[in-house]
Write a protein that holds these residues in place. Structure first.
Motif, PDB file in Angstrom:
ATOM      1  N   ILE A 179      -3.013  23.696   5.651  1.00  0.00           N
ATOM      2  CA  ILE A 179      -3.733  22.434   5.769  1.00  0.00           C
ATOM      3  C   ILE A 179      -3.547  21.676   4.464  1.00  0.00           C
ATOM      4  N   PRO A 180      -3.600  20.346   4.513  1.00  0.00           N
ATOM      5  CA  PRO A 180      -3.483  19.578   3.264  1.00  0.00           C
ATOM      6  C   PRO A 180      -4.652  19.899   2.334  1.00  0.00           C
ATOM      7  N   SER A 181      -4.409  19.819   1.037  1.00  0.00           N
ATOM      8  CA  SER A 181      -5.455  20.091   0.048  1.00  0.00           C
ATOM      9  C   SER A 181      -6.501  18.989   0.005  1.00  0.00           C
ATOM     10  N   GLY A 182      -6.153  17.816   0.485  1.00  0.00           N
ATOM     11  CA  GLY A 182      -7.061  16.672   0.416  1.00  0.00           C
ATOM     12  C   GLY A 182      -6.832  15.830  -0.828  1.00  0.00           C
ATOM     13  N   LEU A 183      -6.073  16.335  -1.789  1.00  0.00           N
ATOM     14  CA  LEU A 183      -5.765  15.561  -2.986  1.00  0.00           C
ATOM     15  C   LEU A 183      -4.707  14.525  -2.638  1.00  0.00           C
ATOM     16  N   SER A 184      -4.866  13.328  -3.183  1.00  0.00           N
ATOM     17  CA  SER A 184      -3.935  12.264  -2.824  1.00  0.00           C
ATOM     18  C   SER A 184      -3.883  11.204  -3.909  1.00  0.00           C
ATOM     19  N   TRP A 239       0.840  -1.201   0.000  1.00  0.00           N
ATOM     20  CA  TRP A 239       0.000   0.000   0.000  1.00  0.00           C
ATOM     21  C   TRP A 239       0.869   1.242   0.000  1.00  0.00           C
ATOM     22  N   THR A 240       0.473   2.237  -0.787  1.00  0.00           N
ATOM     23  CA  THR A 240       1.161   3.532  -0.786  1.00  0.00           C
ATOM     24  C   THR A 240       0.112   4.638  -0.785  1.00  0.00           C
ATOM     25  N   TRP A 241       0.424   5.717  -0.099  1.00  0.00           N
ATOM     26  CA  TRP A 241      -0.429   6.899  -0.165  1.00  0.00           C
ATOM     27  C   TRP A 241       0.437   8.129   0.035  1.00  0.00           C
ATOM     28  N   GLU A 242       0.088   9.162  -0.727  1.00  0.00           N
ATOM     29  CA  GLU A 242       0.842  10.408  -0.665  1.00  0.00           C
ATOM     30  C   GLU A 242      -0.065  11.576  -1.040  1.00  0.00           C
ATOM     31  N   GLN A 243       0.235  12.728  -0.473  1.00  0.00           N
ATOM     32  CA  GLN A 243      -0.466  13.941  -0.863  1.00  0.00           C
ATOM     33  C   GLN A 243       0.007  14.337  -2.261  1.00  0.00           C
ATOM     34  N   THR A 244      -0.919  14.785  -3.088  1.00  0.00           N
ATOM     35  CA  THR A 244      -0.510  15.208  -4.435  1.00  0.00           C
ATOM     36  C   THR A 244      -0.800  16.678  -4.697  1.00  0.00           C
ATOM     37  N   GLY A 245      -1.633  17.293  -3.911  1.00  0.00           N
ATOM     38  CA  GLY A 245      -1.939  18.716  -4.108  1.00  0.00           C
ATOM     39  C   GLY A 245      -1.085  19.585  -3.216  1.00  0.00           C
ATOM     40  N   ASP A 246      -0.876  20.828  -3.636  1.00  0.00           N
ATOM     41  CA  ASP A 246      -0.158  21.770  -2.787  1.00  0.00           C
ATOM     42  C   ASP A 246      -1.003  22.088  -1.564  1.00  0.00           C
ATOM     43  N   PRO A 247      -0.374  22.227  -0.397  1.00  0.00           N
ATOM     44  CA  PRO A 247      -1.154  22.565   0.793  1.00  0.00           C
ATOM     45  C   PRO A 247      -1.796  23.946   0.647  1.00  0.00           C
ATOM     46  N   ILE A 248      -2.899  24.114   1.328  1.00  0.00           N
ATOM     47  CA  ILE A 248      -3.577  25.407   1.350  1.00  0.00           C
ATOM     48  C   ILE A 248      -2.905  26.231   2.439  1.00  0.00           C
ATOM     49  N   GLU A 249      -2.294  27.314   2.024  1.00  0.00           N
ATOM     50  CA  GLU A 249      -1.557  28.148   2.981  1.00  0.00           C
ATOM     51  C   GLU A 249      -2.383  29.363   3.361  1.00  0.00           C
ATOM     52  N   PHE A 250      -2.102  29.888   4.542  1.00  0.00           N
ATOM     53  CA  PHE A 250      -2.801  31.053   5.051  1.00  0.00           C
ATOM     54  C   PHE A 250      -1.839  32.230   5.154  1.00  0.00           C
ATOM     55  N   TRP A 251      -2.428  33.387   5.294  1.00  0.00           N
ATOM     56  CA  TRP A 251      -1.617  34.595   5.353  1.00  0.00           C
ATOM     57  C   TRP A 251      -0.649  34.552   6.534  1.00  0.00           C
ATOM     58  N   GLN A 252      -1.123  34.003   7.669  1.00  0.00           N
ATOM     59  CA  GLN A 252      -0.257  33.914   8.841  1.00  0.00           C
ATOM     60  C   GLN A 252       0.820  32.866   8.584  1.00  0.00           C
TER      61      GLN A 252
END
Length: 190
Positions: free
Chosen positions: A80-85, A62-75
């Motif tokens: 948070i992770p994009s949820g794409l994987s 089994w393999t799993w990895e995030q594929t989307g860029d994280p959602i970044e905030f101004w601070q």
């Protein structure tokens, strides 16, 4: 029991046997409580068919990895992770049985054992269940309610060696596991 350094050799997972089984999309699978029983009670739905013998190095991987860029905030420092994987499970079937051929092609062999193959793949969806039994007696089970065949690689035909079919299944999110990709049970050694 951990040693003086906190290491526990008895907790090392050394696989000795197990299986990978698939069933048509929508097939009922064990509840969290049922999957935690040994032996599995009730047994898997009859629609689940095992791939059969797997090559010595062909157990479920089994393999799993995030594929989307994280959602970044101004601070600074907040994201948070994009949820794409990209979640996949691979296994190498050693048997050339009709079920393996059907998974490869997405079609059932005719009365002559004949199937045509579309190299572009097929869209048949399955439920995948895997069970691994470890040398220490622990059992790991996983359920993926929605998988598709991503790729099939046939081994090079080498005299004296097992000719296997290396399957890679794409594991899709499913509301049946809380909109995640798969569920897992770990049964500790008896």
């Amino acid at each position: 029991m951990p040693d003086s350094q906190g290491n526990d050799i008895a907790a090392v997972a050394v696989p000795v046997t197990g299986f990978v089984a698939l069933a048509p999309l929508g097939t009922v699978f064990p509840t969290p409580a049922e999957g935690a029983t040994d032996p599995l009670t009730p047994a898997l739905d009859a629609a689940f068919k095992k791939l059969g013998l797997l090559k010595v190095d062909g157990g479920p991987g089994w393999t799993w990895e995030q594929t989307g860029d994280p959602i970044e905030f101004w601070q600074d420092g907040y994201s948070i992770p994009s949820g794409l994987s990209n979640v996949q499970v691979a296994a190498t079937a050693a048997e050339q049985n009709p079920w393996v051929r059907e998974i490869k092609s997405g079609k059932t062999p005719d009365v002559n054992g004949y199937i045509t193959f579309d190299g572009g793949g097929h869209a048949v969806q399955y439920v995948l269940f895997s069970e691994e039994i470890f040398k220490n007696g622990a059992i790991r089970r996983r359920i993926a309610p929605n998988v598709t065949v991503l790729s099939v690689v046939e081994d090079r035909n080498t005299r004296g060696e097992v000719l296997g079919d290396a399957f890679t299944f794409k594991v899709n999110r499913s509301p049946l596991v809380g909109n995640d990709h798969f569920g897992e049970w770990i049964l500790p050694p008896a």
